[in-house]
Structures are given as C-alpha cells and as structure tokens.
Scaffold this motif. Structure first.
Motif, PDB file in Angstrom:
ATOM      1  N   SER A 737       0.831  -1.212   0.000  1.00  0.00           N
ATOM      2  CA  SER A 737       0.000   0.000   0.000  1.00  0.00           C
ATOM      3  C   SER A 737       0.862   1.257   0.000  1.00  0.00           C
ATOM      4  CB  SER A 737      -0.911  -0.023   1.233  1.00  0.00           C
ATOM      5  OG  SER A 737      -1.687   1.161   1.305  1.00  0.00           O
ATOM      6  N   LYS A 741       0.896   4.048  -2.896  1.00  0.00           N
ATOM      7  CA  LYS A 741       0.615   5.449  -2.586  1.00  0.00           C
ATOM      8  C   LYS A 741       1.714   6.357  -3.118  1.00  0.00           C
ATOM      9  CE  LYS A 741      -0.312   8.538   1.298  1.00  0.00           C
ATOM     10  NZ  LYS A 741      -0.443   8.634   2.772  1.00  0.00           N
ATOM     11  N   ASP A 755     -16.773   2.758  -6.240  1.00  0.00           N
ATOM     12  CA  ASP A 755     -17.278   1.389  -6.212  1.00  0.00           C
ATOM     13  C   ASP A 755     -18.383   1.224  -7.229  1.00  0.00           C
ATOM     14  OD1 ASP A 755     -19.512   2.583  -5.136  1.00  0.00           O
ATOM     15  OD2 ASP A 755     -19.097   1.933  -3.075  1.00  0.00           O
ATOM     16  N   ARG A 761     -14.391   5.458  -3.107  1.00  0.00           N
ATOM     17  CA  ARG A 761     -13.702   4.424  -2.350  1.00  0.00           C
ATOM     18  C   ARG A 761     -12.345   4.936  -1.856  1.00  0.00           C
ATOM     19  NH1 ARG A 761     -13.163  -0.710  -5.714  1.00  0.00           N
ATOM     20  NH2 ARG A 761     -15.158  -1.272  -4.802  1.00  0.00           N
ATOM     21  N   ARG A 762     -11.607   5.590  -2.716  1.00  0.00           N
ATOM     22  CA  ARG A 762     -10.278   6.081  -2.369  1.00  0.00           C
ATOM     23  C   ARG A 762      -9.896   7.152  -3.370  1.00  0.00           C
ATOM     24  NH1 ARG A 762      -6.421   1.284  -1.632  1.00  0.00           N
ATOM     25  NH2 ARG A 762      -7.981   0.928  -0.011  1.00  0.00           N
ATOM     26  N   PHE A 763      -8.978   8.047  -3.001  1.00  0.00           N
ATOM     27  CA  PHE A 763      -8.522   9.094  -3.912  1.00  0.00           C
ATOM     28  C   PHE A 763      -7.112   9.498  -3.534  1.00  0.00           C
ATOM     29  CE2 PHE A 763     -10.983  10.903  -0.438  1.00  0.00           C
ATOM     30  CZ  PHE A 763     -10.110  11.834   0.102  1.00  0.00           C
ATOM     31  N   THR A 764      -6.402  10.084  -4.498  1.00  0.00           N
ATOM     32  CA  THR A 764      -5.040  10.564  -4.254  1.00  0.00           C
ATOM     33  C   THR A 764      -5.062  12.025  -3.845  1.00  0.00           C
ATOM     34  OG1 THR A 764      -4.714  11.198  -6.553  1.00  0.00           O
ATOM     35  CG2 THR A 764      -4.130   8.933  -5.944  1.00  0.00           C
ATOM     36  N   LYS A 765      -3.885  12.461  -3.350  1.00  0.00           N
ATOM     37  CA  LYS A 765      -3.789  13.843  -2.879  1.00  0.00           C
ATOM     38  C   LYS A 765      -4.039  14.832  -4.017  1.00  0.00           C
ATOM     39  CE  LYS A 765       0.241  15.464  -1.931  1.00  0.00           C
ATOM     40  NZ  LYS A 765       1.546  15.708  -1.273  1.00  0.00           N
ATOM     41  N   GLY A 775     -10.825  13.386   3.928  1.00  0.00           N
ATOM     42  CA  GLY A 775     -10.724  11.980   4.318  1.00  0.00           C
ATOM     43  C   GLY A 775     -12.037  11.331   4.663  1.00  0.00           C
ATOM     44  N   ALA A 778     -14.894   9.338   2.044  1.00  0.00           N
ATOM     45  CA  ALA A 778     -14.913   7.944   1.568  1.00  0.00           C
ATOM     46  C   ALA A 778     -16.277   7.339   1.857  1.00  0.00           C
ATOM     47  CB  ALA A 778     -13.806   7.135   2.242  1.00  0.00           C
TER      48      ALA A 778
END
Length: 867
Positions: A737, A741, A755, A761-765, A775, A778
């Motif tokens: 992980s 990242k 999803d 579900r998730r994301f980058t900076k 944060g 999600a």
C-alpha cells in the motif's frame, strides 16, 4: 551399498545421484515459531546438502501461507510436502494442514491424523519416522512452541544416533517446547535459532561416514584410544563398558566427537580427561536411556491375553507375582507392566487376592530418580490410550503423573545387571533393548543368569531385535511373532551360571597361567572366597530401618511381611528380633557405638534358633555415613535350657523373673494401644471413604475441565500460528500500500476510485485540487462531491463505463481555466471481477494554453486564412 547401472537417475529414493544419503533436518515449532523459522532458514548457507522439513501445529480447517512466507528469507525452494513426493536436498518442505507426515524410502507419506484435535502430536510423529528413515543422518530441531510436542521424538532421534538441537528458551517467544526437551536431557546443542544452522553444518562436516571410519577403527592407535576412554569412564563412574558392542560404543563416541568438532580419537581422549562434565555426558550417551509406554504393542497384547492370565490361573490365590524390569530407564516399561496387570485382574476377577511386585533397576541413578517421581510430559498421549490416561494417571501442569495405586506396585533401585546380584524367584523378567548393546560374552553370561532367576514356568520378555541366541535349551518361544520366552525345565545350567560380584570384575583377557599368579592375587581370591562362603548374613540399613543392601542368606532372620511390599527391617524381622532391633538401631546410630546382643532366640516353635545380633554404625566411607550394618551370627553352642517362656533363666535368678513380668506387662499395654489405634484407624478409614467419594466427584469435574483445557490449548496454538502468518501478510500489504501510494503521488495524476454504486472508495492527494474531497468523504456518492470540472456528464459517463466496460476519455476544462484529460476505466479485481470504476485526471493546461497561443499566432499571419 548396492550399485546401479545404466541411468544414473536410478539412485535409491532419498539419495542424490551420487548415492550418498544426505541429512534431513526436521524443524518442530508451534506458537511463535514463524519468527524462529525465518531466523533459522535465513542462516542456512547455500550448498548445505541437506533437506529441511517444517512441522507446525496448524489449524486443520485453514490452509496457511507458510511456503510463501518462508520463501522470502531463503534461496532454497520452499514447497508444501505432497504424498509420495521424493525428498531432495537444498529444499524446504512444509507439512500440509490436517495431515500427519512420515518418511519412507526417501519419500513423504501423508495420512489422516488418528487423534482428535487437541491431542495431535505431529512433531513427535514425524521425528520418529525421521529416526527410522535416516538413523545417524537424522537431525531434529525444537524451536519456539507451547506444550511438550517433540520431546518423545527427540528420544527416538538420539536412540538412532542422530543429532538433536533446541532453541535457547530465553530467545523463544514461547519456551514450553524447548524447556521440555532440555529438562528431559535430550538436547545435544542449545542455542539461538540463527546459530543452529552453522552448528548443524559443522557437525555434518565433522562426523565422517561409517564406511570411512572402518579402516581407522581397526588401527591399533584407535583401539588404544578406545581403551583409554573405557579407563576414564571406569575411574569416574565405576562402570566398565569394555564388553559392550564395539560398534555401538564407536557410534556414540564419534557422535560426541562431531558435536565438539574433533576428528581424531586421541584428541577426544585428551578432551575427555580434562572435562569431567563430558565424561558424564558420554556415560549418559552410552546408557541409551530411550523407552516409552507400551513399546512394541503386539508384544504387550501377547502379555495381556496369554502370559498374565496364565500366571494368575497357575498360581494359588494370594500369590504375589514377582517381576524384574532390568534396564528400566525412566520407568515407562515398569509402569506399563503394572497397568496391564491391573487391567487383567479387573477383567478376569479371580478368586482370592493377587498382587504384582515389580523390581525396576537401571544403571543411571538420574533415570531412576525420574522414574520414582512418575511424572511424564503430556505427549505420552501418543503412546497411552485416553482410557488408560484417565484411569491410571493424574494430570498436572505440563504433563501426567502416575497414579498412586500403580506407583506402589513398583520398587526402583540403581543396579548394574552385569556386576550386581540378580533378583530371584521371578515370574516375569523383562530385559528389553539392552542385550543388543552388549557383546556376545556378556550375553552368554546374562542369559543363564536370567534362567536361574526365573521360577519354573517363568517368562523372559526381550526387545523386538533381541533373541536368546544359542540358549534355546534354556528358553522356549511363546509366540513366533513376539520376543517372549518361557523358561525350560530340566536344562543343565548349574555350571553355566556366573553370579555377578563387584568383588570380582569381569575379566577382559584370558586368565593367566597358575604359575604367573602373584601372591597379591592369591590373597584377593582367598578373601573373596571367604566373603562369599564364610561371612555371616548381614544387611545394610539407613536410619529409618530401610534395607539398602543384603549380604548372604537372611531368610532365617528376615521374611517379607504380608500385604504391600515393605523393605523395612522392623517389618521383616522374625519373632524375637523386633524388640532388640527397635531399641538397638536408634541407640547405635545416636551414640556411634557398636551394640551386641548374644543368644537371642529367633523364630517360632519348630524353627527356633539362637543367634548373636550385632548393630554396627558406619562412619566410613562417606557415602555410607549414617547407615548401620546389622549382622546375624548363628550360635553354634546352645545356651542353657530355656524356660517354658522360651527365655534363658539361670537358677535362682529372681531378677530375671521380675524383668519377664515387666516385659509381659509392657507387651499387654502395647496390645491395648494397638487395639485403640485400630479403632481410630477404622474411624479414619470411614472418613477417608467419604472424602474419597467427594474426591471422585471433583476428579470427574476436573477431567471435564481438563478436556476443555486441552482443546482450548490446541486451538490457541493453532491461532498463534495463524495469527503470525496473517500478521506477516498484513505487513506485506502495508508495504504494498505504501508503494502504491508513493507511486500514484509521484505520477502527479489525480485519481479517484469509485465502487459499483459510484461511491468514493479512495482518492489521491492530487484529486483534492479538482474535487472538494476530504478523508471523511470515503463512501459518499460522487454526485455529492463539488468539483471544479465543467463536466455535468461525469456521473453518466462513469455509469456507462461500468455497464459497457468501454473506457471513456475526454478533455475537460475547469472554471478557472485549467484543462484535464479525464479517463474513466473499469476497476477490475485480481479475480477478474468488475467492482467499480477508476477516474484519472491528467493536467494538460500548459498544452492547451500553448495550443491556443499557436492558433492565435497562426490566425494573425497574413495569407494563412486563404491557404
């Protein structure tokens, strides 16, 4: 060694193509064992020429990740063992879950566990199979773990001449398994897990093959060094090993040489002379104290169904059957015989009372002390059925203790069967796996002695590899499939029996001619003859009156008391001796003076005789200090005629009559006290029966709790192993992980994972510069997220990609003039399942601005429009 022609691959199983048998290292571990296994395998040098087999306590319902986890730390190939898989060097094999693993002809054999979960001992099971398969090429290692699994397996490895190593308990996460092996005296080498591979490699290099040693063993220098070893052992231990089988002695000595990395026998002799501890270790090694409960089950079945029932039915009611277990080691065989006798009695229910008195002896005083304690590790469950464990053992912390009723049937004592007098009038004589280590000369001496010791119809019980040899005229086999023999009658044995005596050491060379016998030897022989034939009967007793040694025939003065065997002189003394002994022995020990009683009448009517009784306290040697020698000397000249009361009374001596009257009164008082004591005893017996009933109820509850505890203990060990594997996987996933990242952040590409419901579900900076994401977002729908993109069709395009699986790519601007290439792709799992979409946004603002400037420049140039 057989040779093979043709294809060189036709070598025997378990051997490399050059025909050499390579060592196999068994690694036993339980809870906390993963770390120890990684430390161990990481230090195994390439080209070791050994195979490694890992045995752990695994969850029977869960397939673990052990091969993948261990492959990370070693360059050797790591795999799960398969049925009929050939064992190859430079490989690591892992036991499969819910299987027992064994070895045969160089290949693995898998089987269903015979024991239920919670009672399985896979490490012991494999180590025993490894010992049978590889003998002196077997290496067993005990690492971190709970319980005592592996201890019995180490015994088998040592018996076969292999090497045993144990992790230092202080460095193990769970030290129960290492401590059990060390406490049992089965560890050749103790060290940290990362140190053990080098010690194994050094040992394997230091111990040459048997064939390479044959020439050296025949050399005179080697024989001379061996004689020096015998002399050192004899001077330190008092025991002579010169008539043991030379091959066995050589193997044991060479094994010690390998452990100390010595290649020459002369070097080992020097090392032995300067290290008394090594003398003790070699002495233990030569004793080969390896045994277990109900060894060779087929022989015990014969005892149970044929021998013991026939002895009970052939003897009158109330007969005490006598048995001698020679070389009993730590007592397992003696207790096995007692347990079997109890079971046969309960099954046959004979009329009258029968008892079995077992004399168990061994050369090793430490083994005798452990046998007396009757405490054994929990892994004896592999040899003792659950019903017998519950019936004849009491579970204590970490193991089982033999029950009191079985313990009272066995008397343990140190004895050298070669040098000490034997037990006689025996119904059973068990001498198993001892004769195979003795030379032919000793066997020829012992077998007639065993015949003499047995009663008519008595039984000799030998080990599976032993026989009576040429003495078929003395013993007849009971069954061809077992090594049980019955004493033959009418055989001429009087001239064949050589009674052992410490005063006459066993000769190691032919006797010298008569003319060469010195006066000193003549005197020693004469002294020995006098001691054997002309000295009075005597017994050596301790301060409590327990007999520790008997010299001569004492049957006229001592006799066994009825009931439980008791070797106390106060109990065994015949009528007329008890009062004198009770008064004289404590006084002699207290005052340190010899006390003599003359003309004592001993025995009853028809068997009365006069003797002189001497009680002599002993100060020297130091080992006998605090004991007393009691001597019975018969009176050759009878004293004056006794009175009707049976005592001498010189004429006119009124004082004697007065003393007799006082004595009679004292005896009456003693009888009254005994009656009162008997009454109190009966009351106490009734109270004891009530307590016994309560104790049985508590015992039943304790057994249920014990069963639950065993299951919980087994599950705890399995969960510890599984937890270690999962923790390792978690560490791997955490590392992956982190890598992912950093990879995504370094690409400067904004990425959003959705999803199948288009929830975040998730994301980058980088994505937070385009979408208003934090944060806690999600799990929220994409439609709820504010974005700078001028892209109202974003959600619709994402849904289309999810349904059609065709990716979408568009250049989209933001309200502040930035441009991004938006790619929407299906999210595909490793199982090829679509589980959402991935949106990537690449910043193309600079390219778009350059393109606009270029278009503007081209538009301002004359003539371009027409063209």
């Amino acid at each position: 060694m057989p040779t093979h022609s043709g294809n060189p691959s036709a070598a025997p199983k378990g051997r490399p193509s050059d025909g050499k048998i390579f060592p196999i290292v068994g690694l036993g571990a339980s809870a906390g064992g993963l770390e120890a296994l990684e430390l161990f395998l990481a230090k195994v040098q390439p080209g070791s020429g050994m195979a490694f087999v890992v045995i752990q306590h695994l969850d029977p319902n869960h397939k673990g990740f052990m091969p993948e986890l261990l492959q990370r730390v070693t360059s050797m190939k790591v795999m799960e063992a398969g049925h009929h898989m050939k064992v190859e060097p430079e490989c690591v094999y892992i036991i499969p879950h819910n299987r027992d693993l064994a070895l045969k002809h160089g290949a693995f054999f898998l089987s269903e566990p015979a024991e239920p979960r919670g009672r399985r001992l896979p490490i012991d099971f494999f180590f025993r199979a490894l010992a049978e398969e590889r003998h002196d090429k077997a290496v067993a290692v005990i690492l971190s773990g709970m319980g005592s699994d592996g201890t019995l397996g180490l015994r088998a490895i040592k018996e076969s001449g292999g090497l045993t190593l144990v992790q230092e308990p202080g460095s193990a996460k769970f030290d129960s398994m290492p401590r059990s092996a060390i406490d049992a005296g089965l560890a050749d080498i103790v060290g940290d897990a990362e140190e053990l591979p080098q010690k194994i490699a050094t040992y394997v290099r230091s111990v040459p093959s048997s064939g390479a040693l044959d020439g050296e063993r025949k050399s005179q220098s080697h024989k001379g060094a061996l004689e020096e070893v015998f002399m050192v052992l004899r001077s330190h231990t008092g025991h002579d090993f010169s008539l043991y089988k030379k091959s066995t002695v050589y193997r044991r000595i060479e094994r010690r040489m390998g452990i100390h990395q010595l290649t020459r026998m002369a070097d080992y002799v020097r090392f032995l002379k300067g290290n008394p501890q090594e003398v003790s270790l070699l002495f233990k090694e030569l004793l080969i104290g390896v045994t277990n409960f109900f060894r060779d089950p087929q022989s015990w079945v014969c005892l149970e169904t044929e021998i013991l029932p026939s002895l009970i039915t052939a003897n009158p009611a109330g007969k005490a059957i006598r048995a001698w277990v020679a070389g009993c080691s730590t007592g397992e065989e003696a207790y096995s015989l007692a347990i079997l006798f109890k079971e046969v009695l309960e099954r046959l229910k004979p009329k009258g009372r029968f008892s079995l008195q077992i004399f168990a002896t061994d050369l090793d005083p430490d083994a005798i002390e452990r046998a007396r304690q009757g405490f054994y590790p929990a892994n004896i469950a592999a040899d003792v059925p659950a019903e017998r464990l519950a019936r004849f053992f009491v579970e204590e912390d970490g193991g089982y203790r033999i029950s009191k009723e079985i313990r009272e049937m066995v008397v343990f004592a140190p004895q050298n069967v070669i040098m000490d007098p034997p037990f006689t009038r025996l119904d059973i004589l068990s001498c198993r796996n001892l004769l195979i280590y003795l030379g032919p000369e000793l066997q020829k001496q012992l077998l007639p002695l065993f015949h003499y010791s047995l009663n008519p119809g008595g039984v000799l019980f030998l080990g599976s590899s032993e026989s009576v040899g040429a003495f078929t005229n003395l013993f007849a086999p009971v069954s061809g499939k077992t090594r049980i023999f019955r004493r033959r009658e009418g055989a001429p044995v009087a001239g064949m029996v050589e009674f052992p005596s410490r005063l006459e050491p066993i000769p190691t060379a032919p006797p010298a001619p008569k003319e060469a016998i010195s006066s000193a030897n003549l005197q020693a022989s004469a002294d020995s003859l006098l001691l054997r034939h002309f000295t009075p009967a005597a017994v050596l007793v301790n301060a409590a009156g327990d007999i520790v040694y008997i010299n001569g025939r004492t049957g006229n003065y001592l006799e066994p008391a009825a009931g439980k065997a008791n070797w106390n002189i106060y109990v065994m003394a015949r009528e007329g001796l008890r009062y004198e002994l009770a008064a004289s022995l404590p006084k002699a020990l207290r005052d340190g003076e010899t006390i003599v009683h003359r003309n004592i009448l001993v025995g009853g009517e028809g068997d009365a005789r006069f003797i002189d009784l001497t009680v002599h306290p002993i100060d020297e040697p130091l080992a006998l200090r605090g004991m007393a020698m009691i001597v019975f000397a018969p009176v050759t000249t009878p004293p004056p005629e006794p009175t009707a009361a049976g005592k001498r009374r010189p004429p006119g001596d009124g004082r004697v009559a007065e003393l007799e009257q006082a004595l009679q009164q004292a005896q009456d008082e003693v009888r009254g006290a005994r009656v009162e004591m008997q009454r109190s005893r009966e009351e106490l017996q009734a109270a004891n029966e009530e307590l016994q009933a309560t104790n049985e109820e508590l015992q039943s509850t304790n057994e249920e709790l014990t069963s639950s505890k065993e299951e919980m203990q087994s599950m705890n060990e399995e969960l510890q192993t599984l937890n270690a594997e999962l923790q390792s996987k978690v560490d791997e996933l955490s590392a992956a992980s982190n890598d992912m990242k950093n990879l995504l952040n370094s690409t400067e590409i904004a990425t959003v994972f959705l999803d199948d419901q288009l929830h975040v579900r998730r994301f980058t900076k980088q994505a937070t510069r385009i979408f208003r994401l934090i944060g806690s977002d999600a799990g929220r729908p994409l439609s709820d997220i504010v974005t700078d993109l001028v892209y109202p069709e974003l959600e619709e395009d994402a849904r289309d990609v999810l349904h059609t699986l065709i990716f979408c790519e568009k250049d989209i601007s933001t309200g502040d003039g930035r441009w991004f290439t938006v790619r929407i792709m299906p999210y595909r799992t490793v199982d090829n399942v679509i589980d959402g979409v991935v949106i990537t946004l690449s910043d193309i603002s600079i390219a778009k601005h350059l393109e606009a400037e270029l278009r503007k420049t081209l538009a301002n140039q004359p003539g371009k429009e027409g063209s």
